[in-house]
Design an enzyme around this catalytic site. Structure first.
Site, PDB file in Angstrom:
ATOM      1  N   GLY A  83      73.711  38.208  45.118  1.00  0.00           N
ATOM      2  CA  GLY A  83      73.365  38.366  43.708  1.00  0.00           C
ATOM      3  C   GLY A  83      74.370  39.116  42.869  1.00  0.00           C
TER       4      GLY A  83
ATOM      5  CE  LYS B 283      70.376  32.426  53.641  1.00  0.00           C
ATOM      6  NZ  LYS B 283      70.528  32.703  52.200  1.00  0.00           N
TER       7      LYS B 283
ATOM      8  CG  ASN C 277      69.729  30.876  44.235  1.00  0.00           C
ATOM      9  OD1 ASN C 277      69.533  30.462  43.102  1.00  0.00           O
ATOM     10  ND2 ASN C 277      68.738  31.315  44.982  1.00  0.00           N
ATOM     11  CB  THR C 278      72.886  34.432  41.684  1.00  0.00           C
ATOM     12  OG1 THR C 278      71.988  34.955  42.665  1.00  0.00           O
ATOM     13  CG2 THR C 278      72.798  35.280  40.427  1.00  0.00           C
TER      14      THR C 278
ATOM     15  CB  ALA D 127      75.567  36.393  49.832  1.00  0.00           C
ATOM     16  N   GLY D 128      77.296  36.047  47.039  1.00  0.00           N
ATOM     17  CA  GLY D 128      78.416  36.626  46.305  1.00  0.00           C
ATOM     18  C   GLY D 128      79.263  35.622  45.548  1.00  0.00           C
TER      19      GLY D 128
END
Lengths: 264, 264, 264, 264
Positions: free
Chosen positions: B162, B101, B210-211, B188-189
């Site tokens: 994040g 990545k 992830n987050t 992301a997001g």
């Protein structure tokens, strides 16, 4: 993972599924039956007019296993409290259930519900022994008043019925969910599984879906998609979603590492 | 229902799961391991710095069954192409995979990716035999250029990493999905299962989370919720979602019925 | 009220107006001239191809008072840096200005700008003495890199050009505005005066409008509406907007008063 | 440009200004007076409790030129129809006007209006000769019922009062505007001039603003910004806004031109 998919109690009945299904607009009785099964629903709405109560072979009722699935007749088409009360009585007699989705919309174009007539009918029908689930605008004060006259749940809309526009009323649904002592079932406007998941993430107790499944390219698979989305959203709600924030710390600070190497 | 959950092919590898997992921010290795299992993921990202490559007992790698799960090292922390290429080589050596990545963000606050350096590094790394999945802004032209230099996929962001703000770039993601010849992985997001479902409904090939899982109250259950949401969104995409419209015909026209009765 | 409508400085020129106007798509030269006057603009973009540079009676240039209004030729139609640099030179010669809106979009459908070629051309053109205002995606890192090579401003888009979809990129515009040391001019997608006002409220230095005025029922009046909206938004930005909050204290607590009366 | 800023008629009074101002929350009477002047308003709301009716030097009334500005007492704080009717009578006697903003909110946290009690009070107060402007949720059916009992306008909310969250109810405001035969005044939630402009662009007849001006860093300038935004939005509405679309034809096709040159 015992906390997954807690059951829902409405009036005195417990439901494992938090997805209610409407039976309008399906292309065929077979499509409807397949969608009911794949959705895992335990409560389906039916419009009185579409029910042929005099034959065993009714196309809609014949597809529904009433051992497993609660029928929820609706008063769709009623334009005022009087019409709704009349329809409710017919439904109780014909379908042998006192559960009722109360739906009063004098406006033939947008089918927006009437707050005044709905409260009036709800009060009367509760006294007559009905289990009332009223379909209404996402109006927090009206929801409290319906709860006070004894409705078994409230069914605020996400956006105008049949539009697939999703949770346009989210700001008001949040207030309703915060304040309500009876189950909150988001009804109307849910156009995709992500809408259903979002409603559940916000803390809604259940959602009602019809158009988005009935008119899908493949209603059976779409019903399955909604089933999963509702469970997913409920689990997410119970598992503690993170907050939105304006920016994040890097989760993977490689810079220092590279710097060290470059310092050598 | 054979069409449910079609497998995804990236480079020469086939994935049953369309959910990629990041390994940062988990409270414990056990939480991470449980989340990986419940998510059903077959590809996880790891930041080079957090890997202790010299011991068998590495806290992150020790939790991952590399028979089933593709490791995707990221270059998080790299501020330019040179740093990213250097990190890529370290990762290949240490983790014995040429999958990468590619992530270059000179901005330490919002961690927004650099389009210029990312394209430059991608071109170089593809020539060096890497399988490159670049993390970028939702920029349709950049996506085409990356595809042209041979990246195996593109990973446009939904909102700054994040932040849990969801698919703020949806208008541009739609264009990217329409134009791309390589898989589009929204990264992301994504803050909740409904965000993931929506990305899949739009036609994204996969999502990376992830987050939202790592910092959930219960990461294991949240991973399961995301697993279901991704499958749900994919099924919905394949099953043909209905269009939004401004108003609907009544699905249940009871009025006529009541009128007839009242006419008697 | 001395703080109202502070002038804007780009390169070495001071502008009283923060509204830039595009000259494409107008129904007639007269409509365009009237719109320019009513908008109060001091800078208009022109596409090289539409200029007939060999006659005094050019339909576009003939409508523009170059004493008051800065011409900003654009390189619309250029698909790469080479074409853009060539077009820039033609424009400088023909129109006798070194100001240039740099616009490179290889994609003929959505006309999204190319970040790589735009940076490359910007760097070259700055060295050639041009005052460069580059049209780009709302990409915070790209904006910083353009600023570093010496562009006089940055022109991030609100949504794809010609769509009237408004400020879909607001989350990224906020980051750009926070970080930029050169003026930020929001370009593309602004479909109504409220969009323009919102951009200014967020702290943008100026906005560029074309389609929304040119194709309006009454372009002259619409230009006036945009003029007022831009000033309004700028004043609001300078006057300190309140924050959003989840609920408010009652501003008018009559209850206590009524209670007192009823207590008597 | 004769069509700019058509006057608004409510009951039998004609207003040049389409901006109504609330008088709560100002830091000082001087700030309020300056804001009233700069806003150009011709109608301001006042809460009964804050009026000292026995002295000439009342801090609020003393700032208002009643030759130019219509006083609109509100019943803020009333929790039901009975309290509202009582407050209305007090207001009529004290302020010598039969105009009334009817506002009933039993909920002390979100101050959402009560549809049932509002309709009940409206019906009664119209019969008592009041000119009633009711504050309500953005409920299309309720708006029609209020119109039918003779209210002079309807005042649906954009979002909960005091939140500055803007036009969250836009989907429903559009239906209300389409159906209403009395003026539609958007009230509550308007947090910035762009919100006010958007309401006017949608076809609202007027807007009421209070918090966003009263708590601004500079209320006087903010009032001026709102004045311009309301006029701007109205002009835009009358001038014919373009539609949103998914993509646009290039307005400036330079490519062909460059190709020709390159072909030489």
């Amino acid at each position: 993972m015992k906390s997954l998919n807690q059951p829902l109690k409405i009036a005195d009945r417990v439901f494992q599924s938090r997805l209610l299904l409407g039976t309008g607009k399906f292309g065929s009785p077979e499509d409807m039956k397949a969608a009911i099964i794949q959705s895992g629903t335990e409560m389906v709405t039916v419009a009185l007019k579409r029910i042929d109560t005099e034959t065993e072979t009714d196309l809609i009722l014949g597809q529904i296993d009433r051992e497993k699935v609660q029928l929820l007749p609706n008063t769709s088409g009623a334009r005022n409290a009087k019409e709704a009360v009349f329809a409710a009585q017919l439904a109780r007699e014909a379908l042998e259930t006192n559960w009722l989705k109360l739906e009063i919309h004098p406006d033939p174009k947008y089918l927006m519900p009437d707050p005044i007539e709905t409260l009036k009918a709800a009060e009367e029908l509760v006294k007559m022994g009905f289990v009332i689930l009223p379909y209404i605008h996402a109006d927090p004060v009206l929801c409290k008043r319906l709860e006070e006259v004894g409705t078994a749940a409230v069914m605020p809309l996400g956006s105008p019925i049949g539009t697939n526009k999703g949770l346009k009323t989210d700001l008001f649904l949040e207030i309703i969910i915060e304040q309500s002592k009876v189950p909150v079932i988001v009804d109307a406007g849910i156009g995709s599984p992500s809408d259903a998941a979002k409603a559940m993430e916000m803390g809604a107790d259940a959602v009602l879906v019809n158009t988005a499944i009935a008119v899908a390219g493949n209603p059976e698979n779409m019903a399955r998609a909604f089933q999963m989305a509702v469970v997913s959203g409920r689990i997410a709600h119970e598992s503690g979603l993170g907050k939105q924030q304006d920016y994040a710390e890097a989760s993977s600070p490689l810079t220092g590492f590279l710097n060290e190497r470059e310092d050598e």
